[in-house]
Enzyme design. Structure first.
Site, PDB file in Angstrom:
ATOM      1  N   SER A  33       0.738  -1.298  -0.066  1.00 22.48           N
ATOM      2  CA  SER A  33       0.124   0.011  -0.038  1.00 22.48           C
ATOM      3  C   SER A  33       0.803   1.251   0.109  1.00 22.48           C
ATOM      4  O   SER A  33       2.182   1.023  -0.113  1.00 22.48           O
ATOM      5  CB  SER A  33      -0.992   0.116   1.252  1.00 22.48           C
ATOM      6  OG  SER A  33      -1.772   0.827   1.118  1.00 22.48           O
ATOM      7  N   ASN A  34       0.321   2.462  -0.092  1.00 24.25           N
ATOM      8  CA  ASN A  34       0.959   3.612   0.057  1.00 24.25           C
ATOM      9  C   ASN A  34       0.647   4.322   1.447  1.00 24.25           C
ATOM     10  O   ASN A  34      -0.472   4.090   1.917  1.00 24.25           O
ATOM     11  CB  ASN A  34       0.452   4.580  -1.049  1.00 24.25           C
ATOM     12  CG  ASN A  34       0.961   4.329  -2.380  1.00 24.25           C
ATOM     13  OD1 ASN A  34       1.910   3.487  -2.523  1.00 24.25           O
ATOM     14  ND2 ASN A  34       0.492   4.742  -3.115  1.00 24.25           N
ATOM     15  N   ARG A  35       1.475   5.170   1.931  1.00 24.80           N
ATOM     16  CA  ARG A  35       1.223   5.995   3.078  1.00 24.80           C
ATOM     17  C   ARG A  35      -0.045   7.061   2.815  1.00 24.80           C
ATOM     18  O   ARG A  35       0.185   7.970   1.753  1.00 24.80           O
ATOM     19  CB  ARG A  35       2.422   6.599   3.573  1.00 24.80           C
ATOM     20  CG  ARG A  35       3.282   5.845   4.358  1.00 24.80           C
ATOM     21  CD  ARG A  35       4.239   6.825   4.752  1.00 24.80           C
ATOM     22  NE  ARG A  35       5.644   5.883   5.167  1.00 24.80           N
ATOM     23  CZ  ARG A  35       5.814   5.282   6.280  1.00 24.80           C
ATOM     24  NH1 ARG A  35       4.606   5.459   7.312  1.00 24.80           N
ATOM     25  NH2 ARG A  35       6.618   4.557   6.822  1.00 24.80           N
ATOM     26  N   ALA A 101      -3.947   8.028  -2.810  1.00 24.92           N
ATOM     27  CA  ALA A 101      -2.707   7.781  -3.148  1.00 24.92           C
ATOM     28  C   ALA A 101      -2.712   6.425  -3.649  1.00 24.92           C
ATOM     29  O   ALA A 101      -2.779   5.420  -2.926  1.00 24.92           O
ATOM     30  CB  ALA A 101      -1.955   7.762  -1.724  1.00 24.92           C
ATOM     31  N   VAL A 102      -2.736   6.419  -4.956  1.00 29.28           N
ATOM     32  CA  VAL A 102      -2.894   5.186  -5.766  1.00 29.28           C
ATOM     33  C   VAL A 102      -1.987   4.242  -5.753  1.00 29.28           C
ATOM     34  O   VAL A 102      -0.761   5.013  -6.061  1.00 29.28           O
ATOM     35  CB  VAL A 102      -3.592   5.478  -7.091  1.00 29.28           C
ATOM     36  CG1 VAL A 102      -4.239   4.179  -7.605  1.00 29.28           C
ATOM     37  CG2 VAL A 102      -5.057   6.413  -6.923  1.00 29.28           C
TER      38      VAL A 102
END
Ligand code: CTP
Ligand code: CA
Length: 225
Positions: A33-35, A101-102
């Site tokens: 994932s992304n932050r 934040a894809v």
């Protein structure tokens, strides 16, 4: 949904907003994932609703949410789900803000069973996700106002202007992680706006709600121009 007709500069308009991270499964118990807390995108959804728009918020997994009467949440998990939701809602939308934040990459294969650890390390093959914002930019109607974010750690201005141009945006919000008090888990943010007419606006460090109002004001002036 509220029965009261909204008033404000965006009354009668439909807005589509993405916020939060996406999560990409590796196996039933793991993901990449992304932050992202989703705070900035949720604040934008609320500010658009305050301006009278009817807002659809495509929201990735996060612990925060909104109960604003003008915002309907469409929950998603992966970039593919976010893409599908956006493509479905896009033709109806007058204003589109992609603050999510894809994940740029997802595992090429999702294991059906939990991957057991072996000796030594492991290699994970990744494939690219669809760029949602670029797809929308390529299919933009004349009246639509399309806004993207540019999250940068270096060469900020150049990278933001490249995204404005290459993704066919009307406005890009540069979010530099080099600035103190700006970014993921803060309640404040410091951004610079670049519009498609060459106007550049450096905003001070302020609450994400105040930043959201400034972005919405910039959208309103582009929409009416
Ligand atoms: N974005 C998107 N779909 C993706 C990746 C990004 O819609 N698969 C959107 C983000 O929501 C943001 C904008 O594109 O509004 C820019 O995201 P960013 O990560 O800064 O840029 P990328 O184009 O992904 O390029 P890079 O990460 O290499 O800087
Ligand atoms: Ca990216």
């Amino acid at each position: 949904a509220s029965q009261m007709a909204a008033s404000g500069p965006l009354a009668g308009k439909i807005a589509l907003v993405t916020a939060g991270p996406t999560v990409e499964a590796i196996d039933p118990v793991r993901y990449i994932s992304n932050r992202s807390s989703g705070k900035m995108g949720i604040a934008i959804a609320e500010a658009l609703a305050d301006a009278g728009a009817q807002v659809k918020l495509v929201l990735g997994p996060t612990h925060i949410s909104t109960t604003h009467a003008g915002v309907r949440i469409i929950p998603v998990e992966s970039a593919a789900e976010m893409f599908n939701a956006c493509v479905a809602e896009y033709p109806l939308a007058d204003v589109i803000v992609m603050a999510a934040a894809v994940a740029d990459y997802r595992p090429a294969q999702v294991a059906e069973m939990k991957i057991k650890k072996g000796e030594g390390g492991m290699q994970l093959a990744l494939e690219k996700t669809h760029d949602i914002l670029r797809t929308l930019g390529n299919n933009k109607a004349a009246e639509q106002v399309l806004v993207g974010f540019s999250l940068e750690t270096n060469n900020e201005r150049e990278n933001a202007l490249k995204k404005l141009r290459e993704k066919n945006l009307d406005l890009v919000v540069l979010n530099s992680l080099a600035d103190a008090g700006a970014g993921f888990d803060y309640d404040t943010n410091k951004v610079t706006l670049f519009d498609n007419r060459g106007k550049e606006t450096a905003l001070p460090l302020q609450s994400k709600q105040a930043v959201a109002r400034e972005i919405v004001n910039a959208i309103i002036s582009l929409h009416h121009a």
